[in-house]
Write a protein that holds these residues in place. Structure first.
Motif, PDB file in Angstrom:
ATOM      1  N   ARG A  22      72.346  36.550  91.416  1.00 37.18           N
ATOM      2  CA  ARG A  22      71.669  37.199  90.289  1.00 37.18           C
ATOM      3  C   ARG A  22      70.216  37.566  90.562  1.00 37.18           C
ATOM      4  NH1 ARG A  22      71.887  33.391  85.507  1.00 37.18           N
ATOM      5  NH2 ARG A  22      71.227  35.245  84.362  1.00 37.18           N
ATOM      6  N   MET A  23      69.735  37.296  91.767  1.00 39.17           N
ATOM      7  CA  MET A  23      68.302  37.517  92.008  1.00 39.17           C
ATOM      8  C   MET A  23      67.907  38.994  91.986  1.00 39.17           C
ATOM      9  SD  MET A  23      67.993  36.726  96.096  1.00 39.17           S
ATOM     10  CE  MET A  23      66.316  37.312  96.301  1.00 39.17           C
ATOM     11  N   TRP A  24      68.875  39.881  92.022  1.00 45.76           N
ATOM     12  CA  TRP A  24      68.563  41.306  91.993  1.00 45.76           C
ATOM     13  C   TRP A  24      68.858  41.944  90.640  1.00 45.76           C
ATOM     14  CZ3 TRP A  24      65.692  42.538  95.927  1.00 45.76           C
ATOM     15  CH2 TRP A  24      65.839  41.841  97.137  1.00 45.76           C
ATOM     16  N   GLU A  25      69.035  41.130  89.594  1.00 45.75           N
ATOM     17  CA  GLU A  25      69.281  41.686  88.268  1.00 45.75           C
ATOM     18  C   GLU A  25      68.136  42.617  87.867  1.00 45.75           C
ATOM     19  OE1 GLU A  25      70.035  38.872  85.215  1.00 45.75           O
ATOM     20  OE2 GLU A  25      71.912  38.147  86.101  1.00 45.75           O
ATOM     21  N   PRO A  26      68.447  43.800  87.324  1.00 41.27           N
ATOM     22  CA  PRO A  26      67.374  44.700  86.873  1.00 41.27           C
ATOM     23  C   PRO A  26      66.467  44.002  85.864  1.00 41.27           C
ATOM     24  CG  PRO A  26      69.485  45.834  86.895  1.00 41.27           C
ATOM     25  CD  PRO A  26      69.782  44.389  87.147  1.00 41.27           C
ATOM     26  N   GLY A  27      65.179  44.106  86.097  1.00 41.83           N
ATOM     27  CA  GLY A  27      64.227  43.456  85.213  1.00 41.83           C
ATOM     28  C   GLY A  27      63.996  41.999  85.511  1.00 41.83           C
ATOM     29  N   GLY A  28      64.811  41.426  86.421  1.00 39.81           N
ATOM     30  CA  GLY A  28      64.603  40.047  86.819  1.00 39.81           C
ATOM     31  C   GLY A  28      65.555  39.077  86.144  1.00 39.81           C
ATOM     32  N   LEU A  29      65.783  37.961  86.805  1.00 37.97           N
ATOM     33  CA  LEU A  29      66.593  36.876  86.279  1.00 37.97           C
ATOM     34  C   LEU A  29      65.720  36.047  85.337  1.00 37.97           C
ATOM     35  CD1 LEU A  29      69.021  34.902  86.244  1.00 37.97           C
ATOM     36  CD2 LEU A  29      68.162  33.953  88.386  1.00 37.97           C
ATOM     37  N   THR A  30      66.118  35.946  84.078  1.00 28.90           N
ATOM     38  CA  THR A  30      65.283  35.299  83.070  1.00 28.90           C
ATOM     39  C   THR A  30      65.401  33.785  83.151  1.00 28.90           C
ATOM     40  OG1 THR A  30      65.585  37.194  81.597  1.00 28.90           O
ATOM     41  CG2 THR A  30      64.757  35.161  80.607  1.00 28.90           C
ATOM     42  N   LYS A  31      64.268  33.131  83.336  1.00 27.06           N
ATOM     43  CA  LYS A  31      64.242  31.666  83.352  1.00 27.06           C
ATOM     44  C   LYS A  31      64.345  31.142  81.924  1.00 27.06           C
ATOM     45  CE  LYS A  31      60.329  29.379  84.196  1.00 27.06           C
ATOM     46  NZ  LYS A  31      59.195  28.812  84.964  1.00 27.06           N
ATOM     47  N   PRO A  32      65.157  30.128  81.696  1.00 28.77           N
ATOM     48  CA  PRO A  32      65.225  29.564  80.345  1.00 28.77           C
ATOM     49  C   PRO A  32      63.883  28.971  79.919  1.00 28.77           C
ATOM     50  CG  PRO A  32      67.081  28.818  81.692  1.00 28.77           C
ATOM     51  CD  PRO A  32      66.110  29.494  82.618  1.00 28.77           C
ATOM     52  N   VAL A  33      63.400  29.405  78.758  1.00 26.73           N
ATOM     53  CA  VAL A  33      62.181  28.860  78.156  1.00 26.73           C
ATOM     54  C   VAL A  33      62.562  28.459  76.732  1.00 26.73           C
ATOM     55  CG1 VAL A  33      59.810  29.325  77.440  1.00 26.73           C
ATOM     56  CG2 VAL A  33      60.673  30.297  79.583  1.00 26.73           C
ATOM     57  N   HIS A  87      62.494  37.644  90.638  1.00 23.74           N
ATOM     58  CA  HIS A  87      62.793  38.931  91.254  1.00 23.74           C
ATOM     59  C   HIS A  87      62.987  38.763  92.758  1.00 23.74           C
ATOM     60  CE1 HIS A  87      61.276  41.160  87.658  1.00 23.74           C
ATOM     61  NE2 HIS A  87      60.478  40.112  87.567  1.00 23.74           N
ATOM     62  N   GLY A  88      63.939  39.515  93.312  1.00 27.25           N
ATOM     63  CA  GLY A  88      64.077  39.580  94.752  1.00 27.25           C
ATOM     64  C   GLY A  88      63.106  40.581  95.342  1.00 27.25           C
ATOM     65  N   SER A  89      62.822  40.410  96.626  1.00 24.33           N
ATOM     66  CA  SER A  89      61.860  41.280  97.308  1.00 24.33           C
ATOM     67  C   SER A  89      62.275  41.477  98.748  1.00 24.33           C
ATOM     68  CB  SER A  89      60.457  40.660  97.248  1.00 24.33           C
ATOM     69  OG  SER A  89      59.502  41.479  97.889  1.00 24.33           O
ATOM     70  N   ASN A  90      62.372  42.739  99.163  1.00 23.08           N
ATOM     71  CA  ASN A  90      62.720  43.094 100.537  1.00 23.08           C
ATOM     72  C   ASN A  90      61.526  43.737 101.234  1.00 23.08           C
ATOM     73  OD1 ASN A  90      65.489  42.459 101.159  1.00 23.08           O
ATOM     74  ND2 ASN A  90      66.099  43.994  99.634  1.00 23.08           N
ATOM     75  N   GLY A  91      61.192  43.266 102.410  1.00 20.98           N
ATOM     76  CA  GLY A  91      60.168  43.922 103.203  1.00 20.98           C
ATOM     77  C   GLY A  91      60.617  45.319 103.609  1.00 20.98           C
TER      78      GLY A  91
END
Length: 773
Positions: free
Chosen positions: A609-620, A545-549
C-alpha cells in the motif's frame, strides 16, 4: 571563484529594498531559473522536477507538507525546486578539493560557500597531523568506527538523525542504537516540534496533528500561529488560495508580516502570471508580540466564553459546542475559571494586541462551522511552548473543532520525514519505543534508561560524558544553541562520524577520530543486490509515501544510508541470528516487513500500500474522536500563566526580545543564496530587523552597524557583531535575525520546560551601535 563558490562573502553587492510583490509569481520563477543555472542543471533539473512529489517519483527533500492524490502539473514549490537543484548540482567536493583546502581554512568559509563546494564523492578520514581530510576505503572506515564504538561505554555514544532519512533507514538506525545499548537518539524534532509531541498526547491523546489535506476543501476558517507558509511550506499556498476563493476566512497571528500569508500568485496559472494578479490570503492579520501567542489565545478563549454566556442570557444559540464538550472532554470548569481570572489589560499588554482585535478574531471563529488551527515554531520554540500548543488545542475544543471534517489541529513540520522518524522509533524516550515487539522479533533486551535528547546531548558534550557522535545527516553544530561554546567542547570527543551529501560546518569540528561518509541523495537511484530500491517517508498529515530515485548517483563511491547503517552495525555489534543486515540492504521491502511486524496497527500491508495515491493514512485516533488520554477524553489543560518565556528579564529599558528566522533562500541550516526576496534583503545575512521606534530610542540608525549581546545572569558572554540594522514592520520591543547565525546568542538552558526544545523565538538581548569596520 564566482559567488557560488567563494569563501569571501564580504564582496557581495548588498541591497535593502522593499519588496511589494506577492509570494509565488514571477519572483518565484526567476529564483528557480537562477538556481538551476547556477548549479549547472537547467535541463536535467527541469526534467527531475516533473517527477517531484508525483506517484512513482521522488518525495521532495525539503519540507514535509502533504502530497495530493491528484498532483498539479508541477507539484513543487520554489524551495522544493531549490532543494532538488542543490542536491543535483554539477559541483563536486572531490579528493583534490580536500587536498587543496585544509580544515582550518574551510572553517573560515561561510555556510553557503561550504555547501556550494558541491557533492561529496568519496569516504574521508580526518588527519590531524596535516589538518586535512584524506581518502579512505569504506572497509577501513567501518573497521575503525566499529573498533572505537566497541571500546566505549554505550551510554557515551549518541546517534543523531536529521529529518530527511527515510523510514527504512530510520528504523534500522534506531535498532542499531538499541542493540548497541542506548536510547541516545536525538533528532531534529527535538529542535522544533517536540512541544507538539508532548502537548497533543496530553490534550487529545495523539502525538501528531489531526488534519488531512482534503480537510482544506471543507474548512470555512483557518487560524495561523507562528508559521511562515511562503518560505517554509509554499505548496500549502495552493489549498489556501482555493479556500479563500470559496470564501473561507484566514486569521493570522504572527509578529512579522509574511508575504505568503498576505498575497499569492500561482506560478502555474497563465492568467495570474500574465495579469500579475494575486489572491489575498489573510482576512485578518494580527502582529502579536514575540511570545504573545499564549496571551492572545487566552484572549480568544475568554472572548468566546463571554459570548457564550451572553448568548445564553439572550436566548440565542450557544457559541461553545456544549454537546461535544459534555461527551468528549473534561476539565472545562477549571479552564473557564482561568480565563475568567485574566484581565484584559494584561492580555493586551502581553499579546501586543487590542481587546477589540482579539474579540474581532473570536467573533469570526464563533460564526465558523469547521476550523483548522495551523501553527509552526512561532508557538513551539518558547519556554512554555508545550503549554502554548495545549492552549491552541483548548481553543479548538471549545467549539468541537477536532475530529470532524474540515477541522482539526495542524502542526506544520519542517524536514521531509522528521515526523516519520519518530513513528518508526527514533526517540530518546523508552516508553515510546516498541520494546515488547523488539524483544519478540530480535531476541534482545532493549535498554530502558531514558536516552539523550538534543539539549542533553549538548550538555553531555560540554561535561565530557558524551564521547562519540554519529550524525545521520544534518548540520548539528549549526542547528543547536550556544554554538561558540559547543564548538569549543566538540573536539573533546573521541569519535565523530558524519553521514552527508554535502560539506557543512559540523564536518569541520572533529573528535580525535573523525570520518565523513558520503551518501546517496533521495533523488538518486539506489541500486542494491536486489535491484533499484524505493524508500518511504511520512508527511505532516501523517500519511506515508513511497519514493523512487530518478537520477544516476553523482559518484560511484556513494552508498545509501541503509547500507552505511548496516555496515556500522555489522562492524560494531555481535551477530544476531534474527537480523540479516545484508538481506535488508539487498531488498528494502524486507525492512518494511520488519516495520510492519513492529508496528502492525500503523503499517498494515505496508509494502502493498505504500504507493496509494495521496499516501497511506496512518491511524490517528483523535481524528475519529477517540481520545487515548488517561481519562479517555480530550483534556482542557490550564496553563501556568500568560508568559510564554517567564525566565526572561523584564522587557524594559534597552532589553529587546530577539527571534531567529529563516529567509526564503534557505531551508533549515541550508542556505541556497543571499536573496531574502520577501523581506527585501539581498547580498547579506548579517542583519537585525528592528522596529523604527526602537532604532531611534536605542541610538541606532537604519542601515548602521550594530552588535547584539544576550542578557543573561549565567556569567557567559554571548555576542554577535557586524550586523546591519534594517527598519522593519515588527512589534516594538522585538527584533529578529537569521538562523543559524543567531544561534550563538541562544543559551543552551533557554528551552521549553517540558520538551527541552530550544526557545529560539524569544531571546533577551541588547542591541548596541557598533562602529563600521
Amino acid at each position: 571563484m564566482d559567488e557560488a563558490g567563494t569563501q569571501d562573502d564580504r564582496n557581495r553587492d548588498v541591497r535593502i529594498e522593499p519588496y511589494d510583490g506577492p509570494a509565488g509569481g514571477w519572483g518565484s520563477a526567476r529564483s528557480l531559473l537562477e538556481i538551476l543555472t547556477r548549479e549547472g542543471v537547467p535541463v536535467s533539473g527541469t526534467a527531475l522536477l516533473t517527477k517531484q512529489n508525483k506517484p512513482g517519483g521522488f518525495m521532495c527533500t525539503s519540507c514535509a507538507w502533504a502530497k495530493p492524490a491528484k498532483p498539479l502539473a508541477f507539484e513543487y514549490c520554489e524551495n522544493g525546486a531549490k532543494a532538488t537543484a542543490w542536491e543535483q548540482t554539477r559541483r563536486r567536493a572531490t579528493l583534490e578539493f580536500f587536498a587543496e583546502h585544509s580544515v582550518s581554512e574551510l572553517l573560515t568559509w561561510s555556510d553557503y560557500a561550504l555547501e556550494e563546494a558541491g557533492r561529496l564523492t568519496h569516504p574521508m578520514r580526518y588527519d590531524a597531523a596535516s589538518d586535512h581530510y584524506v581518502p579512505c576505503s569504506w572497509s577501513e572506515a567501518f573497521k575503525e568506527i566499529g573498533r572505537e564504538l566497541k571500546g566505549l561505554d554505550p551510554k557515551s555514544a549518541v546517534f543523531y538523525a536529521s529529518g530527511r532519512a527515510s523510514l527504512e533507514a530510520s528504523y534500522m538506525y534506531g535498532l542499531l542504537a538499541r542493540l548497541y545499548g542506548n536510547n541516545n537518539l536525538p533528532d531534529s524534532s527535538n529542535m522544533c516540534h517536540e512541544p507538539t509531541s508532548v502537548a497533543l498526547p496530553q490534550s487529545i491523546g495523539s502525538p501528531v496533528g489531526t488534519v488531512l489535506l482534503e480537510d482544506f476543501e471543507h474548512t470555512d476558517m483557518m487560524f495561523f500561529f507562528g508559521q511562515n507558509v511562503g518560505s517554509n511550506s509554499p505548496r500549502m499556498l495552493h489549498p489556501l488560495q482555493e479556500a479563500r476563493r470559496r470564501g473561507a476566512n484566514i486569521v493570522v497571528f504572527n509578529p512579522l508580516k509574511e508575504r505568503g500569508l498576505e498575497r499569492f500568485t500561482d506560478p502555474q496559472s497563465p492568467v495570474e502570471m500574465l495579469t500579475r494578479s494575486s489572491t489575498k490570503i489573510a482576512t485578518q492579520y494580527h502582529q502579536v508580540k514575540l511570545g504573545g501567542d499564549l496571551a492572545a489565545i487566552t484572549g480568544l478563549c475568554k472572548a468566546l466564553i463571554a459570548a457564550d454566556r451572553d448568548a445564553t442570557t439572550a436566548g440565542r444559540p450557544a457559541v461553545l459546542d456544549h454537546a461535544f464538550i459534555a461527551e468528549h472532554t473534561q476539565g472545562l470548569d477549571a479552564f473557564m475559571a482561568f480565563c475568567d481570572r485574566q484581565d484584559w489589560s494584561a492580555l493586551e499588554e502581553r499579546s501586543g494586541l487590542t481587546r477589540h482585535a482579539i474579540e474581532g478574531a473570536a467573533a469570526v471563529y464563533a460564526r465558523s462551522k469547521a476550523v483548522i488551527g495551523i501553527y509552526g515554531m512561532g508557538l513551539t520554540q518558547h519556554r512554555r511552548g508545550t503549554e502554548t500548543v495545549r492552549m491552541l488545542a483548548n481553543l479548538l475544543l471549545l467549539r468541537g473543532n477536532i475530529g470532524k471534517r474540515g477541522a482539526g489541529i495542524c502542526p506544520v513540520r519542517g524536514h521531509s520525514n522528521v515526523q516519520g522518524q519518530r513513528t518508526v522509533g527514533i526517540t530518546e524516550k523508552p516508553e515510546l519505543a516498541p520494546n515488547d515487539k523488539l524483544r519478540e522479533l530480535y531476541a534482545f533486551e532493549p535498554p530502558m534508561e531514558k536516552g539523550l535528547n538534543t539539549v542533553e546531548t549538548c550538555e553531555g558534550i560540554l561535561d565530557g560524558s558524551v564521547r562519540a557522535f554519529i550524525g545521520l545527516g544534518g548540520n548539528f553544530l549549526r542547528a543547536i544553541p550556544d554554538t561558540a561554546r559547543m564548538e569549543a567542547a566538540w573536539r573533546n570527543q573521541r569519535l565523530t562520524v558524519q553521514v552527508a551529501t554535502k560539506l557543512n560546518r559540523s564536518h569541520l569540528v572533529n573528535g580525535s577520530v573523525a570520518y565523513l561518509l558520503p551518501c546517496l541523495g533521495r533523488l538518486e537511484i539506489d541500486r542494491q543486490a536486489g535491484g533499484p530500491q524505493a524508500v518511504s517517508m511520512e508527511d505532516s498529515t501523517a500519511r506515508f509515501h513511497g519514493s523512487n530515485g530518478a537520477a544516476d548517483p553523482v559518484s560511484p563511491d556513494l552508498r545509501s544510508e541503509p547500507w552505511i547503517i548496516a555496515e556500522i552495525a555489522k562492524a560494531t555489534l555481535p551477530p544476531n541470528p534474527h537480523i540479516d543486515w545484508d538481506a535488508w540492504v539487498a531488498d528494502y521491502g524486507r525492512v518494511r516487513d520488519a516495520i510492519e511486524a513492529t508496528y502492525p496497527d500503523l503499517f498494515t500491508d505496508f509494502n502493498a500500500r505504500m504507493w496509494e495515491p495521496g499516501g497511506l493514512t496512518k491511524p490517528v485516533p483523535a481524528r475519529h474522536r477517540e481520545w487515548k488520554t488517561e481519562s479517555g477524553k480530550a483534556q482542557f489543560v490550564v496553563p501556568s500563566g500568560l508568559e510564554a518565556d517567564p525566565d526572561l528579564p523584564p522587557r524594559e529599558g534597552d532589553i529587546l526580545d530577539l527571534m531567529t528566522l529563516r529567509s526564503n533562500d534557505q531551508f533549515n541550516t541550508t542556505v541556497y543564496g543571499y536573496h531574502d526576496r520577501f523581506r527585501g534583503v539581498s547580498g547579506t545575512r548579517d542583519i537585525v530587523f528592528m522596529n523604527v521606534a526602537d532604532i531611534a530610542r536605542l541610538g541606532l540608525t537604519d542601515g548602521g552597524q550594530a552588535r547584539i549581546e544576550t542578557v543573561s545572569d549565567d556569567g557567559i558572554a554571548r555576542g554577535l557583531g557586524g550586523l546591519r540594522v534594517v527598519a522593519y514592520d515588527i512589534p516594538p520591543g522585538n527584533c529578529a535575525g537569521y538562523y543559524p547565525e543567531m544561534n550563538v546568542l541562544l543559551p543552551l538552558w533557554h528551552h521549553d520546560a517540558q520538551s527541552k526544545t530550544p526557545a529560539a523565538k524569544s531571546i533577551a538581548v541588547r542591541v548596541r551601535p557598533e562602529a563600521a569596520a
